[in-house]
Structures are given as C-alpha cells and as structure tokens.
Design a protein around this motif. Structure first.
Motif, PDB file in Angstrom:
ATOM      1  N   THR A  60       5.372  11.196   3.998  1.00 22.46           N
ATOM      2  CA  THR A  60       5.256  12.712   4.170  1.00 22.46           C
ATOM      3  C   THR A  60       4.048  13.269   3.545  1.00 22.46           C
ATOM      4  O   THR A  60       3.592  14.316   4.097  1.00 22.46           O
ATOM      5  N   ASP A  61       3.421  12.480   2.741  1.00 21.93           N
ATOM      6  CA  ASP A  61       2.363  13.041   2.107  1.00 21.93           C
ATOM      7  C   ASP A  61       1.041  12.740   3.030  1.00 21.93           C
ATOM      8  O   ASP A  61      -0.165  13.154   2.761  1.00 21.93           O
ATOM      9  N   VAL A  62       1.124  11.962   4.062  1.00 20.95           N
ATOM     10  CA  VAL A  62       0.150  11.316   4.987  1.00 20.95           C
ATOM     11  C   VAL A  62      -0.199  12.638   6.137  1.00 20.95           C
ATOM     12  O   VAL A  62       0.780  12.817   6.862  1.00 20.95           O
ATOM     13  N   LYS A  63      -1.204  13.223   5.999  1.00 21.50           N
ATOM     14  CA  LYS A  63      -1.623  14.284   7.037  1.00 21.50           C
ATOM     15  C   LYS A  63      -1.661  13.405   8.642  1.00 21.50           C
ATOM     16  O   LYS A  63      -1.225  14.078   9.614  1.00 21.50           O
ATOM     17  N   GLN A  64      -2.397  12.386   8.691  1.00 19.70           N
ATOM     18  CA  GLN A  64      -2.632  11.578   9.916  1.00 19.70           C
ATOM     19  C   GLN A  64      -3.415  10.324   9.527  1.00 19.70           C
ATOM     20  O   GLN A  64      -3.909  10.052   8.285  1.00 19.70           O
ATOM     21  N   ILE A  65      -3.054   9.506  10.426  1.00 18.88           N
ATOM     22  CA  ILE A  65      -3.865   8.122  10.437  1.00 18.88           C
ATOM     23  C   ILE A  65      -4.711   8.104  11.759  1.00 18.88           C
ATOM     24  O   ILE A  65      -4.414   8.376  12.748  1.00 18.88           O
TER      25      ILE A  65
ATOM     26  N   PRO B  67      -7.566 -13.198  -8.462  1.00 24.06           N
ATOM     27  CA  PRO B  67      -6.211 -12.331  -8.293  1.00 24.06           C
ATOM     28  C   PRO B  67      -6.040 -11.618  -9.428  1.00 24.06           C
ATOM     29  O   PRO B  67      -6.042 -12.128 -10.504  1.00 24.06           O
ATOM     30  N   VAL B  68      -5.768 -10.142  -9.002  1.00 29.24           N
ATOM     31  CA  VAL B  68      -5.200  -9.472  -9.930  1.00 29.24           C
ATOM     32  C   VAL B  68      -4.200  -8.541  -9.271  1.00 29.24           C
ATOM     33  O   VAL B  68      -3.854  -8.864  -8.148  1.00 29.24           O
ATOM     34  N   GLU B  69      -3.365  -7.820 -10.235  1.00 31.90           N
ATOM     35  CA  GLU B  69      -2.517  -6.960  -9.663  1.00 31.90           C
ATOM     36  C   GLU B  69      -2.715  -5.512 -10.445  1.00 31.90           C
ATOM     37  O   GLU B  69      -2.643  -5.310 -11.620  1.00 31.90           O
ATOM     38  N   LYS B  70      -3.274  -4.450  -9.385  1.00 28.11           N
ATOM     39  CA  LYS B  70      -3.608  -3.324 -10.011  1.00 28.11           C
ATOM     40  C   LYS B  70      -3.374  -2.215  -8.855  1.00 28.11           C
ATOM     41  O   LYS B  70      -3.860  -2.358  -7.840  1.00 28.11           O
ATOM     42  N   GLN B  71      -2.503  -1.473  -9.361  1.00 24.74           N
ATOM     43  CA  GLN B  71      -1.922  -0.342  -8.499  1.00 24.74           C
ATOM     44  C   GLN B  71      -3.222   0.725  -8.127  1.00 24.74           C
ATOM     45  O   GLN B  71      -3.615   1.258  -9.209  1.00 24.74           O
ATOM     46  N   ILE B  72      -3.609   1.020  -7.139  1.00 25.11           N
ATOM     47  CA  ILE B  72      -4.772   2.157  -7.051  1.00 25.11           C
ATOM     48  C   ILE B  72      -4.001   3.432  -6.751  1.00 25.11           C
ATOM     49  O   ILE B  72      -4.373   4.598  -6.996  1.00 25.11           O
ATOM     50  N   ALA B  73      -2.923   3.753  -5.651  1.00 24.19           N
ATOM     51  CA  ALA B  73      -2.190   4.579  -5.119  1.00 24.19           C
ATOM     52  C   ALA B  73      -1.176   4.356  -4.816  1.00 24.19           C
ATOM     53  O   ALA B  73      -0.690   3.169  -4.420  1.00 24.19           O
ATOM     54  N   ALA B  74      -0.064   5.386  -4.881  1.00 24.25           N
ATOM     55  CA  ALA B  74       1.230   5.301  -4.226  1.00 24.25           C
ATOM     56  C   ALA B  74       1.814   6.665  -3.839  1.00 24.25           C
ATOM     57  O   ALA B  74       1.525   7.553  -4.717  1.00 24.25           O
ATOM     58  N   PHE B  75       2.304   6.786  -2.614  1.00 20.69           N
ATOM     59  CA  PHE B  75       2.706   8.159  -2.263  1.00 20.69           C
ATOM     60  C   PHE B  75       3.802   7.786  -1.081  1.00 20.69           C
ATOM     61  O   PHE B  75       3.812   6.630  -0.662  1.00 20.69           O
ATOM     62  N   THR B  76       4.451   8.960  -0.452  1.00 21.85           N
ATOM     63  CA  THR B  76       5.283   8.802   0.622  1.00 21.85           C
ATOM     64  C   THR B  76       4.429   9.250   1.711  1.00 21.85           C
ATOM     65  O   THR B  76       3.607   9.679   1.803  1.00 21.85           O
TER      66      THR B  76
ATOM     67  N   LEU C  78     -10.546  -0.088  12.230  1.00 23.75           N
ATOM     68  CA  LEU C  78     -10.949   0.823  11.015  1.00 23.75           C
ATOM     69  C   LEU C  78      -9.526   1.754  10.901  1.00 23.75           C
ATOM     70  O   LEU C  78      -9.288   2.429  11.850  1.00 23.75           O
ATOM     71  N   ILE C  79      -9.180   1.955   9.818  1.00 22.73           N
ATOM     72  CA  ILE C  79      -8.099   2.784   9.587  1.00 22.73           C
ATOM     73  C   ILE C  79      -8.382   3.759   8.403  1.00 22.73           C
ATOM     74  O   ILE C  79      -8.789   3.417   7.374  1.00 22.73           O
ATOM     75  N   ASP C  80      -8.363   5.187   8.844  1.00 26.72           N
ATOM     76  CA  ASP C  80      -8.253   6.081   7.859  1.00 26.72           C
ATOM     77  C   ASP C  80      -6.939   6.800   7.657  1.00 26.72           C
ATOM     78  O   ASP C  80      -6.386   7.169   8.427  1.00 26.72           O
ATOM     79  N   VAL C  81      -6.573   6.770   6.313  1.00 29.34           N
ATOM     80  CA  VAL C  81      -5.206   6.897   5.741  1.00 29.34           C
ATOM     81  C   VAL C  81      -5.496   8.487   5.178  1.00 29.34           C
ATOM     82  O   VAL C  81      -6.131   8.425   3.985  1.00 29.34           O
ATOM     83  N   VAL C  82      -5.221   9.808   5.796  1.00 26.39           N
ATOM     84  CA  VAL C  82      -5.442  10.974   5.242  1.00 26.39           C
ATOM     85  C   VAL C  82      -4.570  11.708   4.769  1.00 26.39           C
ATOM     86  O   VAL C  82      -3.396  11.795   5.192  1.00 26.39           O
ATOM     87  N   THR C  83      -4.431  12.022   3.367  1.00 27.92           N
ATOM     88  CA  THR C  83      -3.680  12.725   2.575  1.00 27.92           C
ATOM     89  C   THR C  83      -4.412  14.032   2.234  1.00 27.92           C
ATOM     90  O   THR C  83      -5.618  14.222   2.568  1.00 27.92           O
TER      91      THR C  83
END
Length: 270
Positions: A176-181, A165-174, A199-204
C-alpha cells in the motif's frame, strides 16, 4: 597525457593489490594491454576509462590525472568532435548498467538515484533464473514481493573481484506504500547471458527504487501477479498488448519482436 593515465592505473591497481592479469580479466582484455597502458605505450578507450573509474571508485578526471575541461578531446586526440560527443553521451547512458555489480553499498546507490542490478522475487519465483557477467557482474540486490510486503536486501558486497554474500536490509514497506510500478525495457550487446533487460521503478512517497533485472519474464510476471491487482503498473502502450498475453513464452517473444522500440541499455549497437 598517456603517461599520466598509465601511472594512475598502476597506482590504483597496486593499492588494491591486483595483478595486471586480474585487472585484465575484469575488463576482458589481455594482460599485455594493461602493461602497455601502464608503460604509456597506448591509451584505454572511452568504455574502459569509464569501467576503470567505476571500479576504482574515482572520477574520470582523477583516473587520467587531468582536471581541466576538455580532457576528452585531449585524451582521444584525432577523433572528430561530433564522434567524441556521441561516445560520451552513449557512455553516460550505459554507465547506469555498471553501478551495482561491483558496489560495496547499494543503499547509497538508491539514494543517488542509480539503477541497481537485482534479483526480483515474486512469492516463490525468483528472476532471473541465471545471471552472470565478467563486466556487469552478478546481481547483489534482492527485491522480494510477498504477502503484501516488499523487502529490499543487499545480498552481496564486492571485494577484490569477488562478490561476498552478505545480509543487509535496505528497505521494507507494504504494498500500500507503493504509488506505482513502472516497467520498461532495454537491450544490450555484451556477454551477460542474454540480450534484453527489464527496468523496474518502484515508486513510494519517500523514495524511488530503480532496478534492472536480467530477464523479460519478470515483466510478464509482475503484470500478472495477483497481489498487484490494485497497484498502478505503468508501461508504454507499445508493450501493453504483449504483456497481456497469458502465455509467458508468447509474451516474451512478442516483446522481442518489437526490438526497434527498445532503447540501448548497455553496449555498442550491432
């Protein structure tokens, strides 16, 4: 050629201080098989070559100790060319399932456009409820959607056959920054507790985060999540009707009945 492969396997195994049994357990094969490879008495098949290369974090060329083109024909001498090409293509497709289970840094995988094995949290609910695999590993990424924010964390790092186990933040955004899923599905034939993945694509604007989640329920949850009411969620028309069903279990069953439309994600077609 067989001696070169065996010597490389033994070299990398010893460098990581693994016993033959530990490596055999990882590949879900017998210790005797590992011993035969290392003694040059037999060869690993294509799937195990890819698994070993991914595990030892080396290229296939390095693993087999051969750098000239056409090594697959040499390594698997006697197989028909058409069959060999198909196996190579299938394996390349299936490799996407293997990038994150035993990775040490998933931010690098995201930067390279690799699809990462993840847990997905929507408010208080986490998907999947249970996940395990001796080959594909437990998810070591957590993607959380809550209060209009999206946070992607690395929650595990692979060390000698164990996810620590580790705790490492990779990304954080709102949101509204997401163009589409984008949502799509894959099926697999391997022992990982089920037979389909989402399969999930989070597009910013700056990055596309490619995730795979060992659950079909997560697709239904995303489709009906109130905070996504203003977010563009894309899915092929074949599955829009299924996802629109209010009852979760009925929606999942409707997706499963369209198995012929779901491409192979990992494993060998049964």
């Amino acid at each position: 050629m067989s001696l070169a492969v065996g010597k490389q396997i033994k070299k990398f195994r010893q460098e990581q201080k693994l016993s033959q049994q530990e490596l055999a357990d990882y590949l879900n094969i017998s210790r005797q098989t590992i011993s035969k490879w290392e003694l040059g008495k037999s060869l690993p098949d294509l799937e195990n070559v890819i698994l070993l290369a991914e595990y030892f974090n080396v290229s296939v060329d390095v693993l087999i100790g051969y750098k000239k083109s056409g090594f697959l024909k040499t390594l698997f001498e006697g197989r028909k060319e058409k069959e060999l090409i198909k196996m190579a293509k299938d394996t390349e497709q299936n490799r996407t399932a293997l990038y994150s289970p035993y990775a040490q840094e998933i931010d690098t995988l995201f930067a390279q456009g690799k699809r990462v094995n993840a847990f997905l949290k929507l408010g208080e609910h986490i998907y999947p409820e249970v996940t395990f695999s001796r080959v594909m590993g437990n998810a070591n990424c957590l993607c959380s959607f809550e209060d209009g924010k999206i946070v992607i964390d690395q929650i595990g790092v692979f060390k000698v056959l164990v996810n620590i186990p580790v705790e490492k933040q990779i990304a954080a955004f709102t949101l509204t920054d997401v163009k589409q899923i984008n949502l799509s599905f894959g099926k697999y034939y391997r022992h990982i507790g089920g037979d389909f993945v989402t399969l999930i694509d989070v597009v910013t604007d700056n990055q596309i985060y490619l995730l795979w989640v060992n659950s079909l329920k997560v697709a239904h949850a995303i489709w009906h999540y109130p905070q996504f009411s203003s977010t563009s969620i894309q899915v092929t028309k074949d599955f829009e009707q299924a996802l629109s069903i209010e009852d979760e279990e009925s929606a999942v069953e409707a997706i499963r009945t369209q198995e012929k439309l779901i491409p192979l994600f990992y494993g060998k077609q049964q």
